[in-house]
Design an enzyme around this catalytic site. Structure first.
Site, PDB file in Angstrom:
ATOM      1  N   TYR A 143      19.727 -12.021  35.840  1.00  0.00           N
ATOM      2  CA  TYR A 143      18.423 -12.629  35.558  1.00  0.00           C
ATOM      3  C   TYR A 143      17.314 -11.578  35.614  1.00  0.00           C
ATOM      4  CZ  TYR A 143      14.548 -15.996  36.073  1.00  0.00           C
ATOM      5  OH  TYR A 143      13.387 -16.723  35.917  1.00  0.00           O
ATOM      6  N   GLU A 145      17.352  -8.167  35.672  1.00  0.00           N
ATOM      7  CA  GLU A 145      17.469  -7.091  34.676  1.00  0.00           C
ATOM      8  C   GLU A 145      17.399  -7.675  33.265  1.00  0.00           C
ATOM      9  OE1 GLU A 145      17.079  -4.110  35.316  1.00  0.00           O
ATOM     10  OE2 GLU A 145      17.869  -3.640  37.291  1.00  0.00           O
ATOM     11  N   PHE A 189      14.405 -29.201  49.043  1.00  0.00           N
ATOM     12  CA  PHE A 189      13.821 -29.798  50.251  1.00  0.00           C
ATOM     13  C   PHE A 189      13.346 -31.232  49.998  1.00  0.00           C
ATOM     14  CE2 PHE A 189      12.452 -25.516  52.425  1.00  0.00           C
ATOM     15  CZ  PHE A 189      13.789 -25.232  52.658  1.00  0.00           C
ATOM     16  N   TYR A 202      17.662 -21.161  54.274  1.00  0.00           N
ATOM     17  CA  TYR A 202      18.536 -19.994  54.227  1.00  0.00           C
ATOM     18  C   TYR A 202      17.940 -18.883  55.101  1.00  0.00           C
ATOM     19  CZ  TYR A 202      20.291 -22.471  50.058  1.00  0.00           C
ATOM     20  OH  TYR A 202      20.784 -23.403  49.188  1.00  0.00           O
ATOM     21  N   ASP A 269      18.167 -11.678  48.416  1.00  0.00           N
ATOM     22  CA  ASP A 269      17.053 -12.636  48.403  1.00  0.00           C
ATOM     23  C   ASP A 269      15.758 -11.894  48.778  1.00  0.00           C
ATOM     24  OD1 ASP A 269      17.210 -15.999  48.826  1.00  0.00           O
ATOM     25  OD2 ASP A 269      15.357 -14.993  49.419  1.00  0.00           O
ATOM     26  N   ARG A 273       6.995 -12.568  48.696  1.00  0.00           N
ATOM     27  CA  ARG A 273       6.524 -12.589  47.304  1.00  0.00           C
ATOM     28  C   ARG A 273       5.173 -13.294  47.224  1.00  0.00           C
ATOM     29  NH1 ARG A 273      10.454 -15.319  43.606  1.00  0.00           N
ATOM     30  NH2 ARG A 273      11.587 -13.374  43.569  1.00  0.00           N
TER      31      ARG A 273
HETATM   32  P1  NAD Z   1      14.536 -24.728  33.222  1.00  0.00           P
HETATM   33  O1  NAD Z   1      15.929 -24.358  33.581  1.00  0.00           O
HETATM   34  O2  NAD Z   1      14.056 -26.089  33.549  1.00  0.00           O
HETATM   35  O3  NAD Z   1      14.274 -24.500  31.672  1.00  0.00           O
HETATM   36  C1  NAD Z   1      14.976 -23.580  30.884  1.00  0.00           C
HETATM   37  C2  NAD Z   1      15.317 -24.260  29.569  1.00  0.00           C
HETATM   38  O4  NAD Z   1      15.978 -23.329  28.721  1.00  0.00           O
HETATM   39  C3  NAD Z   1      16.275 -25.446  29.738  1.00  0.00           C
HETATM   40  O5  NAD Z   1      15.790 -26.535  28.999  1.00  0.00           O
HETATM   41  C4  NAD Z   1      17.588 -24.919  29.199  1.00  0.00           C
HETATM   42  O6  NAD Z   1      18.421 -25.944  28.701  1.00  0.00           O
HETATM   43  C5  NAD Z   1      17.113 -23.956  28.132  1.00  0.00           C
HETATM   44  N1  NAD Z   1      18.084 -22.898  27.809  1.00  0.00           N
HETATM   45  C6  NAD Z   1      18.741 -22.090  28.667  1.00  0.00           C
HETATM   46  N2  NAD Z   1      19.532 -21.234  27.992  1.00  0.00           N
HETATM   47  C7  NAD Z   1      19.351 -21.494  26.665  1.00  0.00           C
HETATM   48  C8  NAD Z   1      19.898 -20.950  25.470  1.00  0.00           C
HETATM   49  N3  NAD Z   1      20.792 -19.951  25.500  1.00  0.00           N
HETATM   50  N4  NAD Z   1      19.489 -21.479  24.286  1.00  0.00           N
HETATM   51  C9  NAD Z   1      18.600 -22.493  24.235  1.00  0.00           C
HETATM   52  N5  NAD Z   1      18.055 -23.048  25.341  1.00  0.00           N
HETATM   53  C10 NAD Z   1      18.442 -22.554  26.540  1.00  0.00           C
HETATM   54  O7  NAD Z   1      13.598 -23.621  33.885  1.00  0.00           O
HETATM   55  P2  NAD Z   1      12.012 -23.526  33.996  1.00  0.00           P
HETATM   56  O8  NAD Z   1      11.682 -23.498  35.420  1.00  0.00           O
HETATM   57  O9  NAD Z   1      11.365 -24.499  33.106  1.00  0.00           O
HETATM   58  O10 NAD Z   1      11.791 -22.055  33.425  1.00  0.00           O
HETATM   59  C11 NAD Z   1      11.350 -21.815  32.108  1.00  0.00           C
HETATM   60  C12 NAD Z   1      11.154 -20.329  31.899  1.00  0.00           C
HETATM   61  O11 NAD Z   1      10.205 -19.822  32.828  1.00  0.00           O
HETATM   62  C13 NAD Z   1      12.424 -19.505  32.088  1.00  0.00           C
HETATM   63  O12 NAD Z   1      12.465 -18.487  31.118  1.00  0.00           O
HETATM   64  C14 NAD Z   1      12.254 -18.897  33.445  1.00  0.00           C
HETATM   65  O13 NAD Z   1      12.936 -17.676  33.561  1.00  0.00           O
HETATM   66  C15 NAD Z   1      10.754 -18.726  33.536  1.00  0.00           C
HETATM   67  N6  NAD Z   1      10.307 -18.724  34.935  1.00  0.00           N
HETATM   68  C16 NAD Z   1      10.269 -19.869  35.666  1.00  0.00           C
HETATM   69  C17 NAD Z   1       9.876 -19.829  36.992  1.00  0.00           C
HETATM   70  C18 NAD Z   1       9.818 -21.069  37.849  1.00  0.00           C
HETATM   71  O14 NAD Z   1       9.509 -20.972  39.032  1.00  0.00           O
HETATM   72  N7  NAD Z   1      10.053 -22.246  37.319  1.00  0.00           N
HETATM   73  C19 NAD Z   1       9.507 -18.607  37.569  1.00  0.00           C
HETATM   74  C20 NAD Z   1       9.579 -17.463  36.794  1.00  0.00           C
HETATM   75  C21 NAD Z   1       9.960 -17.527  35.470  1.00  0.00           C
HETATM   76  N1  UDP Z   2      15.935 -21.401  49.884  1.00  0.00           N
HETATM   77  C1  UDP Z   2      16.213 -22.087  51.057  1.00  0.00           C
HETATM   78  N2  UDP Z   2      16.861 -23.271  50.981  1.00  0.00           N
HETATM   79  C2  UDP Z   2      17.233 -23.838  49.800  1.00  0.00           C
HETATM   80  C3  UDP Z   2      16.942 -23.146  48.593  1.00  0.00           C
HETATM   81  C4  UDP Z   2      16.297 -21.911  48.670  1.00  0.00           C
HETATM   82  O1  UDP Z   2      15.891 -21.619  52.162  1.00  0.00           O
HETATM   83  O2  UDP Z   2      17.814 -24.931  49.822  1.00  0.00           O
HETATM   84  C5  UDP Z   2      15.205 -20.117  49.961  1.00  0.00           C
HETATM   85  C6  UDP Z   2      15.813 -18.962  49.190  1.00  0.00           C
HETATM   86  O3  UDP Z   2      16.750 -18.273  50.001  1.00  0.00           O
HETATM   87  C7  UDP Z   2      14.615 -18.116  48.870  1.00  0.00           C
HETATM   88  C8  UDP Z   2      13.470 -19.134  48.722  1.00  0.00           C
HETATM   89  O4  UDP Z   2      13.934 -20.322  49.369  1.00  0.00           O
HETATM   90  O5  UDP Z   2      14.297 -17.273  49.939  1.00  0.00           O
HETATM   91  C9  UDP Z   2      13.117 -19.463  47.277  1.00  0.00           C
HETATM   92  O6  UDP Z   2      14.318 -19.783  46.600  1.00  0.00           O
HETATM   93  P1  UDP Z   2      14.355 -20.282  45.088  1.00  0.00           P
HETATM   94  O7  UDP Z   2      15.788 -20.321  44.680  1.00  0.00           O
HETATM   95  O8  UDP Z   2      13.559 -21.520  44.955  1.00  0.00           O
HETATM   96  O9  UDP Z   2      13.549 -19.177  44.271  1.00  0.00           O
HETATM   97  P2  UDP Z   2      13.640 -17.575  44.197  1.00  0.00           P
HETATM   98  O10 UDP Z   2      14.516 -17.049  45.298  1.00  0.00           O
HETATM   99  O11 UDP Z   2      14.193 -17.310  42.848  1.00  0.00           O
HETATM  100  O12 UDP Z   2      12.239 -17.164  44.372  1.00  0.00           O
END
Ligand code: NAD
Ligand code: UDP
Ligand code: UDP
Length: 327
Positions: A143, A145, A189, A202, A269, A273
């Site tokens: 993810y 990279e 949660f 975690y 992890d 952030r």
């Molecule tokens: P999500 O998993 O709800 O949405 C991702 C969508 O992409 C899904 O609808 C999935 O079916 C679709 N998808 C995945 N692979 C696909 C493929 N190969 N072809 C077509 N569709 C595909 O996630 P989200 O939280 O809505 O995230 C959306 C975007 O924002 C992602 O690119 C994610 O990396 C980025 N992002 C989200 C967060 C967050 O906290 N939610 C943080 C950083 C970046």
């Molecule tokens: N985490 C946790 N319990 C859970 C799910 C995640 O303690 O049930 C922690 C996880 O280890 C990380 C933080 O919550 O430190 C955020 O995790 P998440 O997967 O939501 O996002 P990311 O790590 O990608 O920021």
């Protein structure tokens, strides 16, 4: 405008589509439904300006559009680690195809990148200048990279082919429509507390994250898309909480008697952030408005509805209650 949203049936994508439809645009939602759900865009299905296409972005596609919000990619560690090679393909081949499409039709394209490009950061808070600390061979790197290459592709297509790109680095975002079995911390949660289960923290819960409400994030994405700044630009809420504080906040809102269960810390992890959003403030005149307490209340209300509905569907023997990932 005709606007393509890849990943439009997902959590952030579907909220973005709501805003674009409300503004009167012609919207194409493209999704392979790995973590996206048709129910997230159900209200637009019969709308004359809305089109839903089931398509995997790792395959080429020809469309005619003015703007592309490129969000397709699983975002939760559980989902992106389920098939890591597929995650890389989605980020690299998928982004390449969307840039090829943008180049052919001269569309502006916005990449949904991530704070994960900073890895386990040694600089706090993280500004866009920080180059990051990512393990190239760890379980998160498909993810992290993948998104770093996706950013590189955007800027190479910009320099080499004049593609009009925008790059958003999104920090942890939460809100209604997150999958209840998504594996991310806020959804875990909330679902656990509502089901009367222990909240799984975690490690010792001292790691921190900063949580942005989805409506704020969508507003930031649209400002970036329609402004002049290419990015990369951080979009997130600078309010920083330890994971234990988040657990206690959600306990307090749903069930003060729910237990906390400590589980092992996943590999790589990030410990801390928090976004530095100076750029977003000055260049996009954007900053988050929804306080975390209010955002959590809205999300809890949505989860209450859905979990109530899914337990009654399960009781009625419906097979649609808890779909499992397939990609
Ligand atoms: P999500 O998993 O709800 O949405 C991702 C969508 O992409 C899904 O609808 C999935 O079916 C679709 N998808 C995945 N692979 C696909 C493929 N190969 N072809 C077509 N569709 C595909 O996630 P989200 O939280 O809505 O995230 C959306 C975007 O924002 C992602 O690119 C994610 O990396 C980025 N992002 C989200 C967060 C967050 O906290 N939610 C943080 C950083 C970046
Ligand atoms: N985490 C946790 N319990 C859970 C799910 C995640 O303690 O049930 C922690 C996880 O280890 C990380 C933080 O919550 O430190 C955020 O995790 P998440 O997967 O939501 O996002 P990311 O790590 O990608 O920021
Ligand atoms: N592509 C696509 N839709 C288009 C135009 C291109 O999916 O409308 C794909 C194309 O198949 C290729 C990628 O985008 O795999 C990159 O396209 P580009 O034109 O930059 O490179 P080339 O086709 O010359 O390798």
């Amino acid at each position: 405008m005709r606007i393509l949203v890849t990943g439009g049936a997902g959590f952030i994508g579907s909220h973005l589509i709501d805003r674009l439809m409300e503004e009167g645009h012609d919207v194409i939602c493209l999704d392979n439904f790995y973590t996206g759900r048709k129910r997230n865009v159900l209200k637009w299905i019969n709308h004359p300006y809305f089109e839903l296409i089931r398509h995997d972005i790792t395959e080429p596609i020809r469309l005619e559009v003015d703007q592309i919000y490129h969000l397709a990619c699983p975002a939760s560690p559980v989902h992106y680690q389920y098939n890591p090679v597929k995650t890389i393909k989605t980020n690299v081949m998928g982004t390449l195809n969307m840039l090829g499409l943008a180049k052919r039709v001269k569309a502006r394209i916005l990449l949904a990148s991530t704070s994960e490009v900073y890895g386990d950061p040694e600089v706090h808070p993280q500004s866009e200048e920080y180059r990051g600390n990512v393990n190239t061979i760890g379980i998160r790197s498909c993810y992290d990279e993948g998104k770093r290459v996706a950013e590189t592709l955007c800027f190479d297509y910009h320099r080499q082919n004049n593609v009009d790109v925008r790059v958003a680095r999104i920090f942890n975002t939460y809100g209604p429509r997150m999958l209840e079995n998504d594996g991310r911390v806020v959804s875990n949660f909330v679902a656990q507390a509502l089901r009367g289960e222990a909240l799984t923290v975690y490690g010792d819960g001292s790691q921190t994250r900063s949580f942005c409400y989805v409506a704020d994030l969508v507003d930031g994405l649209m400002r970036l898309m329609n402004g002049d700044h290419l990015g990369p630009i951080n979009l997130g809420n600078p309010g920083e909480y330890t994971i234990l504080e988040l657990a206690q906040m959600i306990q307090g809102k749903i069930n003060p008697d729910s237990e906390i269960q400590y589980k092992p810390m996943p590999q790589d992890d990030p410990k801390r952030r928090k976004p530095d959003i100076t750029k977003a403030k000055s260049l996009l005149e954007w900053e988050p408005k929804v306080p975390v307490q209010q955002g959590l209340d809205r999300m809890i209300a949505d989860f209450r509805d859905r979990l109530g509905a899914s337990s009654s569907e399960q009781a009625a023997g419906s097979s649609q209650a808890e779909p499992t990932p397939v990609a």
